[in-house]
Design a protein around this motif. Structure first.
Motif, short mmCIF file in Angstrom:
data_model
loop_
_atom_site.label_atom_id
_atom_site.label_comp_id
_atom_site.label_asym_id
_atom_site.label_seq_id
_atom_site.Cartn_x
_atom_site.Cartn_y
_atom_site.Cartn_z
N LEU A 98 0.83 -1.21 0.00
CA LEU A 98 0.00 0.00 0.00
C LEU A 98 0.86 1.25 0.00
O LEU A 98 0.48 2.28 -0.54
CB LEU A 98 -0.90 0.02 1.25
N GLN A 99 2.00 1.16 0.64
CA GLN A 99 2.83 2.35 0.80
C GLN A 99 4.28 1.93 0.92
O GLN A 99 4.61 0.99 1.63
CB GLN A 99 2.41 3.10 2.08
N TRP A 101 8.22 3.80 1.33
CA TRP A 101 9.08 4.97 1.44
C TRP A 101 10.55 4.56 1.32
O TRP A 101 10.91 3.44 1.70
CB TRP A 101 8.96 5.63 2.81
N ASP A 119 8.48 9.56 -0.53
CA ASP A 119 7.34 8.70 -0.83
C ASP A 119 7.53 8.05 -2.21
O ASP A 119 7.48 8.72 -3.23
CB ASP A 119 6.07 9.56 -0.80
N LEU A 120 7.75 6.75 -2.22
CA LEU A 120 7.93 6.05 -3.50
C LEU A 120 6.59 5.66 -4.12
O LEU A 120 6.50 5.38 -5.30
CB LEU A 120 8.78 4.80 -3.30
N MET A 132 11.01 7.62 15.08
CA MET A 132 10.49 6.31 15.49
C MET A 132 11.50 5.59 16.38
O MET A 132 12.69 5.93 16.38
CB MET A 132 10.12 5.48 14.28
N GLU A 136 12.12 -0.50 16.25
CA GLU A 136 11.38 -0.84 15.03
C GLU A 136 12.30 -1.39 13.94
O GLU A 136 11.84 -1.99 12.97
CB GLU A 136 10.63 0.38 14.49
N TYR A 152 14.26 1.12 3.58
CA TYR A 152 12.93 1.13 2.95
C TYR A 152 11.89 0.70 3.98
O TYR A 152 12.14 -0.19 4.79
CB TYR A 152 12.91 0.19 1.73
N TRP A 153 10.77 1.37 3.94
CA TRP A 153 9.66 1.01 4.83
C TRP A 153 8.46 0.69 3.93
O TRP A 153 8.02 1.53 3.15
CB TRP A 153 9.34 2.17 5.77
N ILE A 155 4.54 -0.79 3.83
CA ILE A 155 3.32 -1.12 4.58
C ILE A 155 2.35 -1.75 3.58
O ILE A 155 2.22 -1.27 2.45
CB ILE A 155 2.70 0.14 5.22
N TYR A 157 -0.77 -5.24 3.00
CA TYR A 157 -1.55 -6.35 3.53
C TYR A 157 -0.88 -7.66 3.15
O TYR A 157 -0.52 -7.85 1.99
CB TYR A 157 -2.97 -6.36 2.94
N ARG A 167 -2.52 -6.62 8.31
CA ARG A 167 -1.63 -5.52 7.95
C ARG A 167 -0.20 -5.92 8.26
O ARG A 167 0.07 -6.62 9.24
CB ARG A 167 -1.99 -4.27 8.74
N ALA A 168 0.72 -5.45 7.43
CA ALA A 168 2.12 -5.80 7.62
C ALA A 168 2.99 -4.57 7.43
O ALA A 168 2.67 -3.68 6.63
CB ALA A 168 2.53 -6.87 6.61
N SER A 169 4.05 -4.51 8.19
CA SER A 169 4.99 -3.39 8.10
C SER A 169 6.40 -3.97 8.11
O SER A 169 6.72 -4.83 8.93
CB SER A 169 4.78 -2.47 9.30
#
Lengths: 201, 377
Positions: A98-99, A101, A119-120, A132, A136, A152-153, A155, A157, A167-169
Motif C-alpha cells: 500500500l505504501q 518509502w 514517498d515512493l 520512530m 522498530e 525502505y519502509w 506497509i 496487507y 496488515r504488515a509493516s
C-alpha cells in the motif's frame, strides 16, 4: 521483480511474519504443508538503490512461485537452483503493497531516530520527517543505523491463499556491501584520474 | 517584484529561499551577473537563479560571469549543475577547501540516492560538466577557480559612467582548508578501515570552510556570509575572516546573514565593525529535524542590530498528507512525530544605484517578509 527486490522482503531470517523460520529447517515439523525458504541473503547489486526499489503498488509473491524461493526445507544457493528443477504451485502468501518509502537516517537520539522519507508510492508528495523507536529496526539491521544510512519502509496487507489477511509493516536497511580493499583502491584510482582530468591537483 | 532589468550602474542582490536552500543572484553592473549557490523553486523545480534571470530577459550564456559554490551541502547546491550547464561561459568558483584528491575521492564514495538528490551527487554531475567543458583546454587552465581568504575572484575597472566592481573571497582560511581536508580524509578512512557499509555522505558541523564573499560595486559593499560558523580560536570561521586584509576598513550596506541566522554563525565584530549602521540584513531559513533556524532568539538578536532584516520565507512544519486508513493505522503506533515542511518560497531583492548609495530599494516576493523581532522562522 528482480532477485534483489524479492530478497529485500525475504532476506530477514528473523521475520517470522513473512513465513520464514529464523532457526532454519525444523526436522520435527511434520506438517503436511510444504514450507518455503528464502535463499541466503546476498549483497545488493552495486547499481544503487534505484534498482533495489520495489515496484509501486505491486503485489509481491511470497510463495514458491517467486523466482528466488523454492519448495524445500533447506536454503539453496542460486547457482544450485539454476541446475535443478523446482516444483511450482500457487503462492502461499502475497504482500499487497500500500505504501513504500525510502528513508535516510538524519540523526539518532538514544532510543529513537529521525529519518527523512521520500514517498515512493506517490512521488509527488513532499518528503516527510518521522521519528520512530530504534526497536522498530530489525535486530540484524541495527548495526546499519547511522546518519546517512538508507532504508525502505513498506506497509501493506499480507494475504494468504485461504483468504486471511493482515496488515504488515517491514523496515529494511539497504545492505550495500562494505568497502573492500580492492573496491577502495579502484575508487581511489578513479578519483585520481578525474582529479587529473580536471587539473585538480 | 517587477521584472525589469536593473540599470547598468545599478547593483542588485536577490536572495531566494524555498524554506530550505538558498541562492543569491548579483547584478555587478553593466549587465554582468554572478550567482552564489543554488536552490529550486518548489513549484516547478527550476533552479531559482535560472528562472529569474530568464524572466528578466538576461542571456545567461553570455551575461552570467561566475557561479560560486560556497560549499557542497544539499541546501546550497540544488540545481547548480543545471545552472552551470546553461551558463556556458560562467567561471565555476569553489572553496579551496575542496581542492585535492580527497574531495573527489569523497564524492566518489557517496552512494547515489534513489529519489532524493544530495549535495554530493549534484557535485559529481557538476564535475562531469566541468570536465566536458574544459576538455579542450590545456591542463594548467583546467579546474574551478579556487576561493580562499583574500583572493580576488572577479573584477572590472570603472568605465564611462559604469562603476568598477570587485569580488573577493574572505574565506576559507589556510587553517580551515587544512581542517576540512583532514575531516574529509577522516571520513574516508573511517569508511575504509572499519569496512563500514556504504552510505550517503552527511555534512559535518561546524562549517568552517564555506566561502564568504565581499562584493564592491562602485562605493557600495555587500557581505555574503554563506554558512560560515564561528569557532573558538582565530584560525578559522569568522575569527579568520576578521583577520583578512580585504575586510579591513570596509563597511557593507547589505549582509546575507551567515548560517540562516544561527548563533553559531554570528560574529558581533562583523556587525560592529564591518556593517553600516542599520544595514540591510537578508537571510534564508533552515528546517531539519528539531533544528529550526533562525530561532526566536536569533531573530531577536538580528533585529536588535538592524530594523531592516528580511527573511525569504518562514520555515514551518505542517501535517503530512493523509494516506489510506490501513497505512495511517500502521504508522500511528510507530512514528512518534510526523511532519512535512510547509511549502513556501520567497525572494528578497535589494537594488541600489551606485551613484546613490543611501537609496536602497527592497522588494519582496512570495513568502519573503520583514522580521519584526518577535518571531522565529
Amino acid at each position: 521483480m528482480s532477485r534483489s527486490q524479492l530478497l529485500e522482503v525475504l532476506d530477514d531470517p528473523h521475520d517470522l511474519s513473512l513465513g520464514i523460520d529464523p532457526d532454519g529447517p525444523n526436522p520435527n515439523n511434520t506438517s503436511s504443508a510444504r514450507r518455503f525458504t528464502a535463499l541466503p541473503p546476498s549483497p545488493y547489486p552495486e547499481s544503487g538503490p534505484a534498482s533495489d526499489a520495489m515496484g509501486l503498488g505491486q503485489t509481491m509473491l511470497l510463495g514458491p512461485t517467486a523466482p528466488t524461493a523454492i519448495l524445500q526445507d533447506h536454503p539453496v544457493p542460486i547457482k544450485a537452483l539454476d541446475a535443478r528443477s523446482a516444483v511450482f504451485s500457487a503462492p502461499m502468501e502475497i504482500l499487497r503493497v500500500l505504501q513504500k518509502w525510502e528513508g535516510t537516517v538524519q540523526d539518532i537520539n538514544g532510543t529513537e531516530f529521525t529519518a527523512r522519507f521520500s514517498d515512493l508510492t506517490n512521488p509527488e508528495n513532499p518528503p516527510e520527517f518521522m521519528t520512530m523507536p530504534v526497536e522498530e529496526v530489525p535486530t540484524p539491521d541495527r548495526e546499519l543505523l547511522a546518519p546517512g544510512a538508507v532504508f525502505y519502509w513498506v506497509i501493506g496487507y499480507r494475504e494468504r491463499r485461504d483468504g486471511h489477511r493482515e496488515r504488515a509493516s517491514s523496515i529494511r536497511f539497504q545492505r550495500l556491501p562494505a568497502w573492500t580493499a580492492s573496491a577502495r583502491t579502484e575508487a581511489k584510482e578513479n578519483a585520481h584520474r578525474l582529479a587529473q582530468e580536471l587539473g585538480w591537483t | 517584484v517587477d521584472l525589469n532589468v536593473p540599470q547598468a550602474d545599478e547593483l542588485e542582490i536577490s536572495l531566494f529561499g524555498p524554506g530550505v536552500g538558498e541562492c543569491v543572484v548579483v547584478h555587478l553592473g553593466r549587465g554582468e551577473w554572478m550567482v552564489v549557490d543554488s536552490c529550486r523553486d518548489p513549484d516547478d523545480r527550476q533552479p531559482a537563479a535560472l528562472k529569474y534571470l530568464t524572466q528578466l530577459g538576461v542571456n545567461v550564456a553570455s551575461q552570467v560571469k561566475a557561479i560560486v559554490v560556497t560549499h557542497w551541502h544539499d541546501d546550497h547546491v540544488d540545481g547548480v549543475d543545471e545552472l552551470f550547464a546553461a551558463c556556458v561561459n560562467a567561471t565555476l568558483v569553489c572553496s579551496q577547501a575542496l581542492r585535492g584528491k580527497e574531495f573527489i575521492d569523497f564524492v566518489n564514495m557517496d552512494r547515489p540516492p534513489a529519489v532524493e538528490e544530495t549535495g554530493v551527487s549534484t557535485f559529481r554531475r557538476l564535475l562531469e560538466l566541468l570536465k566536458q567543458r574544459q576538455a579542450a583546454l590545456p591542463m594548467k587552465a583546467r579546474g574551478p577557480v579556487w576561493a580562499s581568504a583574500d583572493r580576488t575572484l572577479l573584477n572590472q575597472a570603472a568605465a564611462s559612467n559604469l562603476p568598477a566592481y570587485n569580488v573577493v573571497a574572505l574565506s576559507p582560511s589556510d587553517a580551515a582548508i587544512t581542517l576540512s581536508l583532514n575531516e574529509i580524509n577522516e571520513e574516508i578512512e573511517r569508511s575504509h578501515v572499519n569496512l563500514a557499509p556504504k552510505r550517503r555522505a552527511v555534512a559535518r558541523q561546524p562549517n568552517e570552510a564555506a566561502v564568504v564573499l565581499q562584493i564592491q560595486v562602485g562605493g557600495i559593499s555587500v557581505l555574503l556570509g554563506s554558512d560560515l560558523e564561528s569557532r573558538p580560536g582565530v584560525w578559522d570561521g569568522w575569527s579568520a575572516v576578521l583577520q583578512t586584509q580585504t575586510i579591513k576598513g570596509i563597511r557593507s550596506t547589505v549582509f546575507k546573514v551567515a548560517h540562516h541566522g544561527a548563533a553559531s554563525g554570528h560574529s558581533s565584530k562583523v556587525w560592529e565593525d564591518h556593517l553600516i549602521v542599520e544595514p540591510i540584513a537578508i537571510l534564508t531559513p533552515f528546517l531539519i529535524g528539531s533544528q529550526r533556524l533562525p530561532s526566536e532568539k536569533d531573530v531577536e538578536r538580528i533585529c536588535s542590530s538592524t530594523s531592516q532584516a528580511y527573511l525569504t520565507s518562514g520555515a514551518r512544519w505542517t501535517q503530512p498528507p493523509k494516506r489510506e486508513t490501513a497505512v495511517e493505522r500502521t504508522i500511528k503506533p510507530i512514528a512518534s512525530e510526523r511532519r512535512v515542511r510547509r511549502r513556501s518560497f520567497g525572494q528578497i531583492r535589494v537594488r541600489v544605484a551606485t551613484g546613490h548609495p543611501g537609496q536602497c530599494r527592497v522588494d519582496l516576493a512570495g513568502s519573503a517578509h520583514r522580521l519584526t523581532g518577535s518571531e522565529s522562522a
